[in-house]
Write a protein that holds these residues in place. Structure first.
Motif, PDB file in Angstrom:
ATOM      1  N   ALA A 174      13.364 -11.638  -6.666  1.00  0.00           N
ATOM      2  CA  ALA A 174      12.254 -11.061  -5.881  1.00  0.00           C
ATOM      3  C   ALA A 174      11.773  -9.752  -6.504  1.00  0.00           C
ATOM      4  O   ALA A 174      12.588  -8.932  -6.929  1.00  0.00           O
ATOM      5  N   PRO A 175      10.458  -9.554  -6.576  1.00  0.00           N
ATOM      6  CA  PRO A 175       9.946  -8.304  -7.130  1.00  0.00           C
ATOM      7  C   PRO A 175      10.146  -7.133  -6.163  1.00  0.00           C
ATOM      8  O   PRO A 175      10.361  -7.337  -4.975  1.00  0.00           O
ATOM      9  N   SER A 176      10.054  -5.926  -6.698  1.00  0.00           N
ATOM     10  CA  SER A 176      10.133  -4.728  -5.852  1.00  0.00           C
ATOM     11  C   SER A 176       8.771  -4.505  -5.197  1.00  0.00           C
ATOM     12  O   SER A 176       7.768  -5.064  -5.646  1.00  0.00           O
ATOM     13  N   PRO A 177       8.706  -3.633  -4.189  1.00  0.00           N
ATOM     14  CA  PRO A 177       7.402  -3.342  -3.574  1.00  0.00           C
ATOM     15  C   PRO A 177       6.438  -2.761  -4.609  1.00  0.00           C
ATOM     16  O   PRO A 177       6.851  -2.016  -5.494  1.00  0.00           O
ATOM     17  N   ALA A 178       5.175  -3.150  -4.485  1.00  0.00           N
ATOM     18  CA  ALA A 178       4.146  -2.595  -5.373  1.00  0.00           C
ATOM     19  C   ALA A 178       3.518  -1.406  -4.658  1.00  0.00           C
ATOM     20  O   ALA A 178       2.973  -1.549  -3.548  1.00  0.00           O
ATOM     21  N   LEU A 179       3.596  -0.228  -5.270  1.00  0.00           N
ATOM     22  CA  LEU A 179       3.048   0.965  -4.625  1.00  0.00           C
ATOM     23  C   LEU A 179       1.533   0.981  -4.743  1.00  0.00           C
ATOM     24  O   LEU A 179       0.987   0.670  -5.801  1.00  0.00           O
ATOM     25  N   GLY A 180       0.869   1.356  -3.641  1.00  0.00           N
ATOM     26  CA  GLY A 180      -0.585   1.512  -3.680  1.00  0.00           C
ATOM     27  C   GLY A 180      -0.923   2.939  -4.085  1.00  0.00           C
ATOM     28  O   GLY A 180      -0.036   3.718  -4.449  1.00  0.00           O
ATOM     29  N   TYR A 181      -2.172   3.282  -4.002  1.00  0.00           N
ATOM     30  CA  TYR A 181      -2.596   4.623  -4.408  1.00  0.00           C
ATOM     31  C   TYR A 181      -3.018   5.471  -3.219  1.00  0.00           C
ATOM     32  O   TYR A 181      -3.789   6.397  -3.358  1.00  0.00           O
ATOM     33  N   SER A 182      -2.533   5.115  -2.031  1.00  0.00           N
ATOM     34  CA  SER A 182      -2.909   5.896  -0.853  1.00  0.00           C
ATOM     35  C   SER A 182      -1.676   6.213  -0.027  1.00  0.00           C
ATOM     36  O   SER A 182      -0.698   5.465  -0.036  1.00  0.00           O
ATOM     37  N   THR A 183      -1.792   7.311   0.709  1.00  0.00           N
ATOM     38  CA  THR A 183      -0.772   7.656   1.692  1.00  0.00           C
ATOM     39  C   THR A 183      -1.496   7.855   3.021  1.00  0.00           C
ATOM     40  O   THR A 183      -2.585   8.435   3.059  1.00  0.00           O
ATOM     41  N   ILE A 184      -0.881   7.340   4.091  1.00  0.00           N
ATOM     42  CA  ILE A 184      -1.463   7.526   5.424  1.00  0.00           C
ATOM     43  C   ILE A 184      -0.646   8.600   6.144  1.00  0.00           C
ATOM     44  O   ILE A 184       0.586   8.536   6.174  1.00  0.00           O
ATOM     45  N   TYR A 185      -1.348   9.570   6.701  1.00  0.00           N
ATOM     46  CA  TYR A 185      -0.705  10.604   7.517  1.00  0.00           C
ATOM     47  C   TYR A 185      -1.079  10.322   8.966  1.00  0.00           C
ATOM     48  O   TYR A 185      -2.273  10.269   9.294  1.00  0.00           O
ATOM     49  N   GLN A 186      -0.067  10.099   9.803  1.00  0.00           N
ATOM     50  CA  GLN A 186      -0.332   9.675  11.189  1.00  0.00           C
ATOM     51  C   GLN A 186      -0.094  10.817  12.163  1.00  0.00           C
ATOM     52  O   GLN A 186       0.876  11.562  12.046  1.00  0.00           O
ATOM     53  N   ILE A 187      -0.997  10.876  13.157  1.00  0.00           N
ATOM     54  CA  ILE A 187      -0.953  11.972  14.142  1.00  0.00           C
ATOM     55  C   ILE A 187      -1.076  11.382  15.542  1.00  0.00           C
ATOM     56  O   ILE A 187      -1.834  10.428  15.747  1.00  0.00           O
ATOM     57  N   ARG A 188      -0.343  11.958  16.477  1.00  0.00           N
ATOM     58  CA  ARG A 188      -0.512  11.605  17.895  1.00  0.00           C
ATOM     59  C   ARG A 188      -0.848  12.857  18.668  1.00  0.00           C
ATOM     60  O   ARG A 188      -0.202  13.893  18.468  1.00  0.00           O
ATOM     61  N   LEU A 189      -1.845  12.790  19.546  1.00  0.00           N
ATOM     62  CA  LEU A 189      -2.202  13.958  20.362  1.00  0.00           C
ATOM     63  C   LEU A 189      -2.425  13.517  21.802  1.00  0.00           C
ATOM     64  O   LEU A 189      -2.824  12.366  22.049  1.00  0.00           O
TER      65      LEU A 189
END
Ligand SMILES: Cc1cc2nc3c(=O)[nH]c(=O)nc-3n(C[C@H](O)[C@H](O)[C@H](O)COP(=O)(O)OP(=O)(O)OC[C@H]3O[C@@H](n4cnc5c(N)ncnc54)[C@H](O)[C@@H]3O)c2cc1C
Length: 433
Positions: A174-189
């Protein structure tokens, strides 16, 4: 429910996938043990959509009232210019098919509901239990714990997430995860905190979901207010190469996110000012796997361990619920055929649908990050009215149709996974006669 012998089932991982598998299988009378390496149950996380096909299963499993207490249904999606905040496309969000709502809720609330139902159905939770290996023979699957304990079961589901350490044991190449070029920063208010800010207030005053993109591409943001629980979720996508090997981190750098989104619309920057903290989620996916089960069919990859996808179709968890629904159905209705033949049928039916949805998520990600101009061009090129605004009654669902077409939309949201697997079994059985 047809006559069946309760199976002994081990699940590794108490994430969303492991929890729904546990509750669904235990509800059908199986003996389920769930092994989680964390010491206690720790529900966490930002907003999540539960799409109509998945919400149908959750209702069938007796979760309707509890899910309604934590979810709402957003009326529309507003695509907005990141700079000015101006809405350039408004789409109705009415993707409810019959009694199958398109729920929006918070991950932590959903986890609590699933955990409580799993307990009620007799799931035995083992926290602080790290699984180091798995093995199988023709009749048995084995869970090997870090303590040296070995537990024998009929079937093992490895729901240990995108960084699964069991994946290479089940599928050696099985291959390893393929990294994308984005990061998501999540916020709750809280709704109150946002209402108190005159610039951010508009975000709490609407049940609509808003997506901000810059005209020429770049960072994007998705914000919605859940009016049932009076909380807002924000997901801020930043295009970057990030070498941190951890894909998820509870403590993202909120100052960095504020700086990145400087110059975006006032509502958005004010929302970020109110936030005290965020979590960080580096996007990655598992390349399409040729199979999800071991050679003898008793060890199964479930959830992100087999098909983690980009979040931009909001279908990752929903496809897991579909997987679980089909597996539960097979193990109840066709138990006489034996576990290995059922897991084989399961993957043959599920892999094509999930791979198509993964590709759709990737295509949405490209569209969001390319920005508003590219999105507008795509809308103009299509020339078809927004899918949600036309009747789908006479539309033939088609998984191979373009992602923006009504035929694809109907296939994605109006699909019946049980009908699908039944059709497959009938065809196979007829071919054998
Ligand atoms: C930003 C973002 C937004 C998303 N939004 C949506 C959405 O709106 N709708 C949707 O349907 N999907 C969405 N998804 C996808 C969804 O969150 C995932 O598909 C889902 O959470 C995966 O659940 P899982 O149980 O497979 O894995 P995880 O949640 O990763 O759970 C794995 C569990 O296994 C445990 N574990 C790992 N190794 C071991 C071991 N060796 N022994 C014991 N325990 C172990 C871990 O501690 C963990 O608890 C989103 C994803 C992202 C990144």
């Amino acid at each position: 429910m047809p006559d069946q012998t309760p199976l002994k089932i081990a699940i590794v991982g108490a994430g969303l996938g492991g929890l729904v598998a546990a509750l669904s299988l235990a509800r059908n009378g199986h003996e389920v043990q769930l092994f989680e390496r964390r010491p206690t149950f720790e529900p966490k996380g930002g907003g999540i959509m539960i799409r109509p096909v998945a919400s149908h299963f959750l209702q069938q499993w007796g979760l309707k009232a509890d899910m309604e207490n934590i979810s709402d249904i957003s009326k529309a999606t507003l695509y907005r210019d990141g700079g000015t905040g101006k809405v350039f496309v408004r789409r109705n969000n009415d993707v409810t098919f019959g009694d199958k709502p398109d729920w929006g809720c918070f991950r932590e609330d959903a986890q609590k509901v699933f955990y409580d139902h799993a307990l009620q159905h007799g799931v035995r939770f083992r926290f602080g239990a790290t699984v180091t290996d798995v093995s199988e023979d023709d009749l048995t699957a084995r869970v090997h714990l870090s303590t040296g304990e070995v537990v024998e079961v009929d079937l093992l589901l490895a729901a240990d997430g995108i960084l699964s350490r069991l994946r290479p044991k089940i599928l050696p190449n099985a291959p390893s995860p393929a990294l994308g070029y984005s990061t998501i920063y999540q916020i709750r208010l809280s709704e109150d905190d946002v209402l108190a800010d005159p610039d951010a207030r508009e975000l709490a005053n609407t049940p609509d979901l808003s997506v901000w993109m810059k005209r020429a591409g770049g960072g994007y943001a998705v914000v919605r207010c859940n009016k049932t629980v009076h909380r807002l979720s924000g997901a801020f996508g930043i295009l970057e190469r990030d070498d941190d090997p951890r894909l998820w981190d509870e403590n993202g750098d909120i100052e960095y996110v504020r700086n990145y989104f400087k110059g975006y619309s006032k509502a958005l920057t004010s929302f970020l000012q109110i936030a005290k903290r965020c979590d960080r989620w580096r996007l990655a996916e598992i390349p399409d796997l040729p199979q999800w089960i071991s050679p003898k069919g008793r060890l199964v990859l479930l959830g992100d361990s087999s098909h983690a996808m980009l979040p931009d179709a909001t279908q990752g968890f929903s496809t897991i619920v579909e997987d679980v629904g089909v597996l539960s159905h097979l193990l109840s209705k066709y138990q006489g055929r034996g576990v290995p033949s059922l897991t084989k049928i399961w993957q043959e039916v599920r892999i094509p649908r999930v791979n198509r949805i993964k590709d759709w998520a990737k295509s949405n990600h490209t569209m969001y990050t390319k920005g508003a101009d590219a999105q507008l061009k795509a809308v103009e090129k299509d020339r078809t009215p927004p899918t949600q605004d036309i009747s789908l009654d006479k539309v033939e669902p088609d998984m191979n149709a373009s992602y923006r077409s009504p035929a694809f939309f109907k296939w994605a949201f109006g699909f019946d996974p049980i009908e699908d697997v039944e059709r497959y079994i009938q065809k196979k059985d007829q071919a054998r006669l």
